[in-house]
Motif scaffolding. Structure first.
Motif, PDB file in Angstrom:
ATOM      1  N   LEU A 138      -8.199   5.839  -5.695  1.00 20.59           N
ATOM      2  CA  LEU A 138      -7.833   5.838  -7.202  1.00 20.59           C
ATOM      3  C   LEU A 138      -8.373   4.774  -7.946  1.00 20.59           C
ATOM      4  O   LEU A 138      -8.077   4.596  -9.172  1.00 20.59           O
ATOM      5  CB  LEU A 138      -6.196   5.717  -7.217  1.00 20.59           C
ATOM      6  CG  LEU A 138      -5.627   7.371  -6.904  1.00 20.59           C
ATOM      7  CD1 LEU A 138      -4.175   6.831  -6.407  1.00 20.59           C
ATOM      8  CD2 LEU A 138      -5.664   8.270  -7.907  1.00 20.59           C
ATOM      9  N   GLY A 139      -9.019   3.671  -7.243  1.00 20.52           N
ATOM     10  CA  GLY A 139      -9.548   2.293  -7.731  1.00 20.52           C
ATOM     11  C   GLY A 139      -8.488   1.638  -7.904  1.00 20.52           C
ATOM     12  O   GLY A 139      -8.482   0.775  -9.098  1.00 20.52           O
ATOM     13  N   VAL A 140      -7.287   1.515  -7.374  1.00 22.01           N
ATOM     14  CA  VAL A 140      -6.090   0.631  -7.530  1.00 22.01           C
ATOM     15  C   VAL A 140      -5.709   0.235  -6.341  1.00 22.01           C
ATOM     16  O   VAL A 140      -6.193   0.156  -5.385  1.00 22.01           O
ATOM     17  CB  VAL A 140      -4.947   1.456  -8.271  1.00 22.01           C
ATOM     18  CG1 VAL A 140      -5.124   2.104  -9.542  1.00 22.01           C
ATOM     19  CG2 VAL A 140      -4.289   2.445  -7.057  1.00 22.01           C
ATOM     20  N   SER A 141      -4.648  -0.977  -6.229  1.00 19.40           N
ATOM     21  CA  SER A 141      -4.155  -1.588  -5.092  1.00 19.40           C
ATOM     22  C   SER A 141      -3.210  -0.731  -4.242  1.00 19.40           C
ATOM     23  O   SER A 141      -2.598   0.190  -5.102  1.00 19.40           O
ATOM     24  CB  SER A 141      -3.491  -2.974  -5.478  1.00 19.40           C
ATOM     25  OG  SER A 141      -2.353  -2.657  -6.026  1.00 19.40           O
ATOM     26  N   HIS A 142      -3.088  -0.755  -3.052  1.00 23.37           N
ATOM     27  CA  HIS A 142      -2.193   0.107  -2.529  1.00 23.37           C
ATOM     28  C   HIS A 142      -0.753  -0.322  -2.889  1.00 23.37           C
ATOM     29  O   HIS A 142       0.160   0.481  -2.938  1.00 23.37           O
ATOM     30  CB  HIS A 142      -2.275  -0.052  -0.953  1.00 23.37           C
ATOM     31  CG  HIS A 142      -1.895  -1.438  -0.240  1.00 23.37           C
ATOM     32  ND1 HIS A 142      -2.653  -2.489  -0.527  1.00 23.37           N
ATOM     33  CD2 HIS A 142      -0.718  -1.826   0.248  1.00 23.37           C
ATOM     34  CE1 HIS A 142      -2.024  -3.775   0.209  1.00 23.37           C
ATOM     35  NE2 HIS A 142      -0.767  -3.471   0.653  1.00 23.37           N
ATOM     36  N   GLY A 143      -0.300  -1.509  -3.516  1.00 25.17           N
ATOM     37  CA  GLY A 143       1.056  -1.881  -4.119  1.00 25.17           C
ATOM     38  C   GLY A 143       1.145  -0.860  -5.261  1.00 25.17           C
ATOM     39  O   GLY A 143       2.368  -0.720  -5.699  1.00 25.17           O
ATOM     40  N   SER A 144      -0.101  -0.340  -6.023  1.00 28.29           N
ATOM     41  CA  SER A 144       0.442   0.568  -7.270  1.00 28.29           C
ATOM     42  C   SER A 144       0.861   1.843  -6.722  1.00 28.29           C
ATOM     43  O   SER A 144       1.557   2.376  -7.271  1.00 28.29           O
ATOM     44  CB  SER A 144      -0.886   0.519  -8.283  1.00 28.29           C
ATOM     45  OG  SER A 144      -1.550  -0.670  -8.464  1.00 28.29           O
ATOM     46  N   VAL A 145       0.345   2.255  -5.490  1.00 28.51           N
ATOM     47  CA  VAL A 145       0.895   3.585  -5.077  1.00 28.51           C
ATOM     48  C   VAL A 145       2.042   3.276  -4.537  1.00 28.51           C
ATOM     49  O   VAL A 145       2.825   4.238  -4.845  1.00 28.51           O
ATOM     50  CB  VAL A 145      -0.220   3.764  -3.920  1.00 28.51           C
ATOM     51  CG1 VAL A 145       0.440   5.003  -2.947  1.00 28.51           C
ATOM     52  CG2 VAL A 145      -1.703   4.271  -4.208  1.00 28.51           C
ATOM     53  N   TYR A 146       2.628   2.300  -3.975  1.00 30.24           N
ATOM     54  CA  TYR A 146       3.686   1.927  -3.545  1.00 30.24           C
ATOM     55  C   TYR A 146       4.877   1.875  -4.714  1.00 30.24           C
ATOM     56  O   TYR A 146       6.044   2.133  -4.437  1.00 30.24           O
ATOM     57  CB  TYR A 146       3.977   1.113  -2.649  1.00 30.24           C
ATOM     58  CG  TYR A 146       3.434   1.247  -1.118  1.00 30.24           C
ATOM     59  CD1 TYR A 146       4.097   2.190  -0.401  1.00 30.24           C
ATOM     60  CD2 TYR A 146       2.472   0.287  -0.782  1.00 30.24           C
ATOM     61  CE1 TYR A 146       3.383   2.405   0.845  1.00 30.24           C
ATOM     62  CE2 TYR A 146       2.188   0.465   0.596  1.00 30.24           C
ATOM     63  CZ  TYR A 146       2.467   1.653   1.364  1.00 30.24           C
ATOM     64  OH  TYR A 146       2.214   1.954   2.751  1.00 30.24           O
ATOM     65  N   ARG A 147       4.653   1.677  -5.921  1.00 31.72           N
ATOM     66  CA  ARG A 147       5.375   1.647  -7.010  1.00 31.72           C
ATOM     67  C   ARG A 147       5.793   3.001  -7.472  1.00 31.72           C
ATOM     68  O   ARG A 147       6.810   3.353  -7.962  1.00 31.72           O
ATOM     69  CB  ARG A 147       4.755   0.933  -8.242  1.00 31.72           C
ATOM     70  CG  ARG A 147       4.709  -0.416  -8.247  1.00 31.72           C
ATOM     71  CD  ARG A 147       4.348  -1.235  -9.483  1.00 31.72           C
ATOM     72  NE  ARG A 147       3.052  -1.400  -9.927  1.00 31.72           N
ATOM     73  CZ  ARG A 147       2.239  -2.435  -9.063  1.00 31.72           C
ATOM     74  NH1 ARG A 147       2.656  -3.054  -8.132  1.00 31.72           N
ATOM     75  NH2 ARG A 147       1.197  -2.375  -9.492  1.00 31.72           N
ATOM     76  N   HIS A 148       4.948   4.113  -6.727  1.00 27.94           N
ATOM     77  CA  HIS A 148       5.445   5.468  -7.287  1.00 27.94           C
ATOM     78  C   HIS A 148       5.954   6.113  -6.007  1.00 27.94           C
ATOM     79  O   HIS A 148       7.114   6.801  -6.022  1.00 27.94           O
ATOM     80  CB  HIS A 148       4.177   6.218  -7.550  1.00 27.94           C
ATOM     81  CG  HIS A 148       3.581   6.193  -8.838  1.00 27.94           C
ATOM     82  ND1 HIS A 148       4.005   6.584 -10.027  1.00 27.94           N
ATOM     83  CD2 HIS A 148       2.616   4.940  -9.477  1.00 27.94           C
ATOM     84  CE1 HIS A 148       3.606   6.207 -11.120  1.00 27.94           C
ATOM     85  NE2 HIS A 148       2.652   5.257 -10.714  1.00 27.94           N
TER      86      HIS A 148
END
Length: 196
Positions: free
Chosen positions: A37-47
């Motif tokens: 996704l080109g994001v940090s894994h923290g961004s995934v964990y927000r969802h």
């Protein structure tokens, strides 16, 4: 993922499916999903608060596709006996396609359904509810007899009677030369048992 594109749960699930297909359930990580996704894994964990929650959501998404695909047999007009045969045939075809068309994803799916039995139980309940609605229509049309107990119980019996043709545990049998004849025989038997 483009910087201007909004990160959504749906986009994360699409990427997770891609990662699971590529690496398998044992090696796929949230970091891999984030990288796609080109994001940090923290961004995934927000969802999705945990890896388990993400895997559960992917499983639910896969199973929901089946519910949606079978919906027209529940909602459509036409005789309920034909709709029931169509529903059972479509379910078998969907499962065979998943098993034969994407074996890596099917193997992944097998692992994930083992991890998410509550999701699978809810999915089966949705399928049984769809059958029950068709059976109720058939009873109103005088095609099917009144159930001995209730439509939900009879629908569960139909679902269980056809287990060999939709339970992924039997996927290896779905390419057998006589599987179509066996399926037709079981559906015919079920239809005769339901007759008014």
């Amino acid at each position: 993922m483009a910087a201007t594109e909004t990160l959504t749960a749906e986009r994360i699930l699409e990427a997770t499916e891609e990662v699971l297909r590529r690496y398998g359930p044992a090696k796929a990580t949230v970091v891999d999903v984030a990288r796609v996704l080109g994001v940090s894994h923290g961004s995934v964990y927000r969802h999705f608060r945990t890896k388990a929650a993400l895997r559960e959501a992917v499983t639910e998404r896969w199973l929901e596709r089946t519910i949606v695909a079978l919906g027209p047999y529940v909602e459509a007009g036409g005789p309920a006996d034909e709709r029931l045969t169509g529903w059972l045939t479509a379910l078998f075809a969907l499962k065979r396609k998943k098993a034969g068309g994407d074996p890596e994803l099917m193997a992944t799916f097998q692992v994930l359904i083992g991890e998410n039995s509550a999701v699978v139980d809810r999915h089966e309940e949705h399928l049984v509810e769809q059958i029950a609605r068709i059976l109720e229509d058939g009873h109103r049309e005088d095609l099917f007899a009144a159930p001995e107990r209730d439509f939900a119980t009879t629908a569960r019996a139909v679902f269980d009677a056809t287990d060999r043709f939709h339970n992924p545990a039997h996927a290896a049998d779905w390419s057998a030369p006589d599987v179509e004849d066996a399926f037709t025989a079981v559906v015919s038997l079920v239809q005769r048992a339901l007759r008014a």
